[in-house]
Motif scaffolding. Structure first.
Motif, PDB file in Angstrom:
ATOM      1  N   MET A 331       2.471  -6.018  11.437  1.00  0.00           N
ATOM      2  CA  MET A 331       1.624  -4.834  11.497  1.00  0.00           C
ATOM      3  C   MET A 331       0.877  -4.703  10.174  1.00  0.00           C
ATOM      4  SD  MET A 331       1.203  -1.371  10.586  1.00  0.00           S
ATOM      5  CE  MET A 331       0.372   0.032  11.349  1.00  0.00           C
ATOM      6  N   LEU A 332      -0.458  -4.592  10.248  1.00  0.00           N
ATOM      7  CA  LEU A 332      -1.306  -4.363   9.074  1.00  0.00           C
ATOM      8  C   LEU A 332      -1.859  -2.951   9.138  1.00  0.00           C
ATOM      9  CD1 LEU A 332      -3.430  -7.646   8.799  1.00  0.00           C
ATOM     10  CD2 LEU A 332      -1.754  -6.809   7.138  1.00  0.00           C
ATOM     11  N   ASN A 333      -1.574  -2.159   8.125  1.00  0.00           N
ATOM     12  CA  ASN A 333      -2.077  -0.794   8.037  1.00  0.00           C
ATOM     13  C   ASN A 333      -3.127  -0.747   6.927  1.00  0.00           C
ATOM     14  OD1 ASN A 333      -2.329   2.073   8.112  1.00  0.00           O
ATOM     15  ND2 ASN A 333      -0.771   2.252   6.523  1.00  0.00           N
ATOM     16  N   LEU A 334      -4.367  -0.424   7.286  1.00  0.00           N
ATOM     17  CA  LEU A 334      -5.488  -0.445   6.350  1.00  0.00           C
ATOM     18  C   LEU A 334      -5.903   0.986   6.007  1.00  0.00           C
ATOM     19  CD1 LEU A 334      -7.541  -3.237   8.159  1.00  0.00           C
ATOM     20  CD2 LEU A 334      -5.819  -3.503   6.356  1.00  0.00           C
ATOM     21  N   ASP A 335      -5.759   1.341   4.755  1.00  0.00           N
ATOM     22  CA  ASP A 335      -6.026   2.726   4.336  1.00  0.00           C
ATOM     23  C   ASP A 335      -6.723   2.693   2.979  1.00  0.00           C
ATOM     24  OD1 ASP A 335      -5.983   5.467   3.995  1.00  0.00           O
ATOM     25  OD2 ASP A 335      -3.877   5.690   4.551  1.00  0.00           O
ATOM     26  N   MET A 336      -7.942   3.224   2.915  1.00  0.00           N
ATOM     27  CA  MET A 336      -8.756   3.281   1.691  1.00  0.00           C
ATOM     28  C   MET A 336      -9.256   1.888   1.285  1.00  0.00           C
ATOM     29  SD  MET A 336      -6.930   6.337  -0.496  1.00  0.00           S
ATOM     30  CE  MET A 336      -5.317   5.553  -0.589  1.00  0.00           C
ATOM     31  N   MET A 337     -10.272   1.446   1.996  1.00  0.00           N
ATOM     32  CA  MET A 337     -10.866   0.130   1.806  1.00  0.00           C
ATOM     33  C   MET A 337     -12.178   0.185   1.025  1.00  0.00           C
ATOM     34  SD  MET A 337      -8.991  -2.251   3.389  1.00  0.00           S
ATOM     35  CE  MET A 337      -7.573  -1.461   2.643  1.00  0.00           C
ATOM     36  N   GLY A 338     -12.442   1.283   0.332  1.00  0.00           N
ATOM     37  CA  GLY A 338     -13.775   1.523  -0.222  1.00  0.00           C
ATOM     38  C   GLY A 338     -14.075   0.928  -1.571  1.00  0.00           C
ATOM     39  N   THR A 339     -13.076   0.385  -2.286  1.00  0.00           N
ATOM     40  CA  THR A 339     -13.347  -0.160  -3.619  1.00  0.00           C
ATOM     41  C   THR A 339     -12.975  -1.644  -3.634  1.00  0.00           C
ATOM     42  OG1 THR A 339     -11.174   0.555  -4.465  1.00  0.00           O
ATOM     43  CG2 THR A 339     -13.019   2.085  -4.720  1.00  0.00           C
ATOM     44  N   GLY A 340     -12.178  -2.094  -4.620  1.00  0.00           N
ATOM     45  CA  GLY A 340     -11.731  -3.479  -4.631  1.00  0.00           C
ATOM     46  C   GLY A 340     -12.074  -4.253  -5.886  1.00  0.00           C
ATOM     47  N   SER A 341     -12.714  -3.621  -6.866  1.00  0.00           N
ATOM     48  CA  SER A 341     -13.064  -4.346  -8.093  1.00  0.00           C
ATOM     49  C   SER A 341     -11.826  -4.879  -8.811  1.00  0.00           C
ATOM     50  CB  SER A 341     -13.858  -3.434  -9.034  1.00  0.00           C
ATOM     51  OG  SER A 341     -13.087  -2.304  -9.408  1.00  0.00           O
ATOM     52  N   ASP A 342     -10.686  -4.207  -8.623  1.00  0.00           N
ATOM     53  CA  ASP A 342      -9.434  -4.651  -9.226  1.00  0.00           C
ATOM     54  C   ASP A 342      -8.487  -5.266  -8.199  1.00  0.00           C
ATOM     55  OD1 ASP A 342     -10.057  -3.985 -11.852  1.00  0.00           O
ATOM     56  OD2 ASP A 342      -9.465  -1.898 -11.565  1.00  0.00           O
ATOM     57  N   GLY A 343      -9.006  -5.599  -7.030  1.00  0.00           N
ATOM     58  CA  GLY A 343      -8.193  -6.265  -6.023  1.00  0.00           C
ATOM     59  C   GLY A 343      -7.599  -5.323  -5.007  1.00  0.00           C
ATOM     60  N   ILE A 344      -6.453  -5.721  -4.449  1.00  0.00           N
ATOM     61  CA  ILE A 344      -5.773  -4.917  -3.433  1.00  0.00           C
ATOM     62  C   ILE A 344      -4.299  -4.764  -3.798  1.00  0.00           C
ATOM     63  CG2 ILE A 344      -7.328  -5.561  -1.557  1.00  0.00           C
ATOM     64  CD1 ILE A 344      -5.163  -7.515  -0.559  1.00  0.00           C
ATOM     65  N   LYS A 345      -3.709  -3.685  -3.295  1.00  0.00           N
ATOM     66  CA  LYS A 345      -2.272  -3.442  -3.437  1.00  0.00           C
ATOM     67  C   LYS A 345      -1.630  -3.604  -2.065  1.00  0.00           C
ATOM     68  CE  LYS A 345      -0.525  -1.877  -6.750  1.00  0.00           C
ATOM     69  NZ  LYS A 345       0.105  -2.518  -7.946  1.00  0.00           N
ATOM     70  N   VAL A 346      -0.459  -4.241  -2.041  1.00  0.00           N
ATOM     71  CA  VAL A 346       0.235  -4.529  -0.787  1.00  0.00           C
ATOM     72  C   VAL A 346       1.597  -3.853  -0.807  1.00  0.00           C
ATOM     73  CG1 VAL A 346       1.046  -6.330   0.781  1.00  0.00           C
ATOM     74  CG2 VAL A 346      -0.969  -6.738  -0.664  1.00  0.00           C
ATOM     75  N   VAL A 347       1.702  -2.727  -0.129  1.00  0.00           N
ATOM     76  CA  VAL A 347       2.980  -2.040   0.024  1.00  0.00           C
ATOM     77  C   VAL A 347       3.867  -2.861   0.961  1.00  0.00           C
ATOM     78  CG1 VAL A 347       4.112   0.025   0.934  1.00  0.00           C
ATOM     79  CG2 VAL A 347       2.034   0.249  -0.442  1.00  0.00           C
ATOM     80  N   ASN A 348       5.126  -2.991   0.607  1.00  0.00           N
ATOM     81  CA  ASN A 348       6.117  -3.849   1.283  1.00  0.00           C
ATOM     82  C   ASN A 348       5.963  -5.313   0.877  1.00  0.00           C
ATOM     83  OD1 ASN A 348       7.428  -1.791   2.583  1.00  0.00           O
ATOM     84  ND2 ASN A 348       6.626  -2.244   4.615  1.00  0.00           N
ATOM     85  N   GLY A 349       5.094  -5.587  -0.104  1.00  0.00           N
ATOM     86  CA  GLY A 349       4.942  -6.950  -0.593  1.00  0.00           C
ATOM     87  C   GLY A 349       6.226  -7.481  -1.202  1.00  0.00           C
ATOM     88  N   THR A 350       7.013  -6.595  -1.803  1.00  0.00           N
ATOM     89  CA  THR A 350       8.287  -7.016  -2.386  1.00  0.00           C
ATOM     90  C   THR A 350       9.359  -7.203  -1.321  1.00  0.00           C
ATOM     91  OG1 THR A 350       8.986  -4.721  -2.754  1.00  0.00           O
ATOM     92  CG2 THR A 350       7.777  -5.802  -4.546  1.00  0.00           C
ATOM     93  N   ILE A 351       9.129  -6.658  -0.128  1.00  0.00           N
ATOM     94  CA  ILE A 351      10.115  -6.737   0.953  1.00  0.00           C
ATOM     95  C   ILE A 351       9.908  -8.012   1.771  1.00  0.00           C
ATOM     96  CG2 ILE A 351      11.122  -5.544   2.928  1.00  0.00           C
ATOM     97  CD1 ILE A 351      11.317  -3.980   0.281  1.00  0.00           C
ATOM     98  N   PHE A 352       8.679  -8.264   2.163  1.00  0.00           N
ATOM     99  CA  PHE A 352       8.367  -9.430   2.992  1.00  0.00           C
ATOM    100  C   PHE A 352       7.674 -10.471   2.110  1.00  0.00           C
ATOM    101  CE2 PHE A 352       8.189  -5.647   5.812  1.00  0.00           C
ATOM    102  CZ  PHE A 352       9.349  -5.915   6.531  1.00  0.00           C
TER     103      PHE A 352
END
Length: 435
Positions: A331-352
């Motif tokens: 499941m991919l949940n996309l919330d606040m896609m309006g910027t990105g100059s500093d990349g992306i943050k991945v919640v649950n990245g440490t879990i999976f």
């Protein structure tokens, strides 16, 4: 031995080769820029519409949430996205307190601007009153033991507390006795509706310090509130069947609701949060609906309602799934896609970790965004109830200081930069295709 060709002929052939290379490069660049332009144009159109005044902040005043849901369903139909049960809507009801009428705050006779100068807590009851008797609470006023003892012994019914910097004990039982709390904030005042399932008799208002006079002598407050105990709402859902594993699903989700109206004049457009995520889900639906991009696994596109009210749409869906949750590969949940100059943050990245490393590797191969950084589990967006029910899930949001509007009336479509939208979109497509 073959005769040596003249220098003139060699130069002529090299020039032709160079022209072909330049032409091919220019053609590829043109196609790339054209696709990018078309992508951004589509996304801008989606965000502009979702943030328009007609949709009233996609909340529960003026049927804003319903108008947004109908618009989204119309787009899914246009892309020939299939329905699970003959409808794109999964309907249910929620309890929500709304502020559909006049609101007004005057301090020392000066009218302040709602949303900009102040916010009223969303659980307020209808109120029309004034206060001339207030008690300032900060580090100095309750510094000594004697002052604290006197405060604990006081009767504050009908009074107003002015809570300034330095007063940390916001759970103090005495705060509940006052009829009004006026909280002073140094920076932007942001609004939330997550506590709006009931009405509170105490009035709580947060005011920006720069909007206040040096001394507060009197406060007048007026607000019309209306509790909706069975307000009808809907998640918007469709799917595309996979070409190889039709019974296994990837869920791509985002919440389309926002804060709605605070009074009958101030609305919260919610461009970054989360018209941007909604637009990306629709963009992905458009992309995968092309037969040339048919996915290996089935894809369910779920646009959730009620996120701002407490993740109510995603909670309802996981309690009433349209196909078994065990059939969800990711499941991919996309919330606040309006910027990105500093990349992306991945919640649950440490879990999976394995899936995070795949996402990170794909980004490094193609240099989509500056960084793909991991974060541990959180319960602050619509991935949470999927994760809680054993579904592998990421909550992904963009990073960057180029746009900081959040839960304010100024989170508007016109100012949203979409800095790395196209690159994040490509990374999502890549990730989905490699799962």
């Amino acid at each position: 031995m073959k005769p040596i060709r003249s220098l003139k002929i060699l130069l002529s052939e090299n020039c032709c080769n160079l022209k072909r290379i330049l032409f091919t490069t220019a053609a590829c660049l043109f196609i790339s820029l054209t696709c990018f332009s078309q992508n951004i144009s589509f996304v801008r159109g989606m965000i502009d519409t979702l943030c328009s005044q007609e949709f009233s902040g996609r909340g529960y005043v003026n049927s804003g949430e319903k108008k947004a849901a109908d618009f989204i369903a119309g787009k899914l139909k246009k892309f020939h996205i299939k329905t699970f049960q003959g409808s794109y809507f999964q309907s249910f009801t929620l309890s929500i307190n709304t502020l559909p009428g006049d609101i007004e705050l005057k301090i020392n006779g000066k009218t302040l601007m709602p949303g900009t100068d102040y916010c009223i807590d969303p659980d307020v009851s209808t109120v029309d009153t004034s206060f001339a008797n207030s008690l300032l609470l900060n580090e100095k006023t309750l510094k000594s033991a004697g002052k604290r003892k006197k405060f604990q012994a006081g009767d504050y019914r009908g009074r107003m507390f002015v809570i300034d910097t330095g007063f940390k004990d916001l759970n103090n039982a005495k705060l509940g006795e006052a009829s009004m709390l006026l909280k002073i904030k140094d920076n932007t005042v942001s609004w939330r509706v997550s506590r709006a399932q009931k009405q509170n008799r105490q009035v709580v208002v947060t005011v920006k310090r720069s909007a206040l006079p040096a001394k507060i002598e009197n406060v007048e407050i007026k607000a019309e509130a209306q509790i909706e105990k069975q307000y009808p709402v809907e998640n918007v859902i469709g799917f595309l069947p996979g070409k190889a594993c039709a019974d296994t699903f990837i869920v791509i989700g985002a919440h389309f609701d926002h804060l709605g109206m605070m009074g009958n004049k101030t609305y919260y457009p919610g461009a970054n949060d989360n018209a941007s995520g909604t637009a990306m889900v629709l963009d992905l639906a458009r992309y995968f609906s092309d037969s040339a991009n048919m996915p290996k696994y089935s894809i369910a596109f779920i646009l959730f309602t009620g996120e701002e009210a407490g993740l109510l749409g995603s909670q309802y869906y996981t309690e009433h799934p349209l196909f078994p949750l065990k059939n969800i590969k990711f499941m991919l949940n996309l919330d606040m896609m309006g910027t990105g100059s500093d990349g992306i943050k991945v919640v649950n990245g440490t879990i999976f970790k394995k899936d995070f490393e795949l996402l990170k590797s794909l980004n490094e191969q193609h240099n989509y965004v500056k960084t793909v950084s991991e974060r541990s589990e959180t319960s602050n967006s619509d991935h949470y109830y999927f994760y809680k029910n054993g579904v592998k899930s990421f909550f992904i949001y963009t990073l960057g200081d180029e746009y900081k509007e959040y839960h304010t009336p100024t989170d508007q479509a016109a100012g949203l930069p979409l800095t790395k939208y196209n690159e994040v979109f490509k990374l999502m497509v890549d990730f989905i295709n490699h799962l």
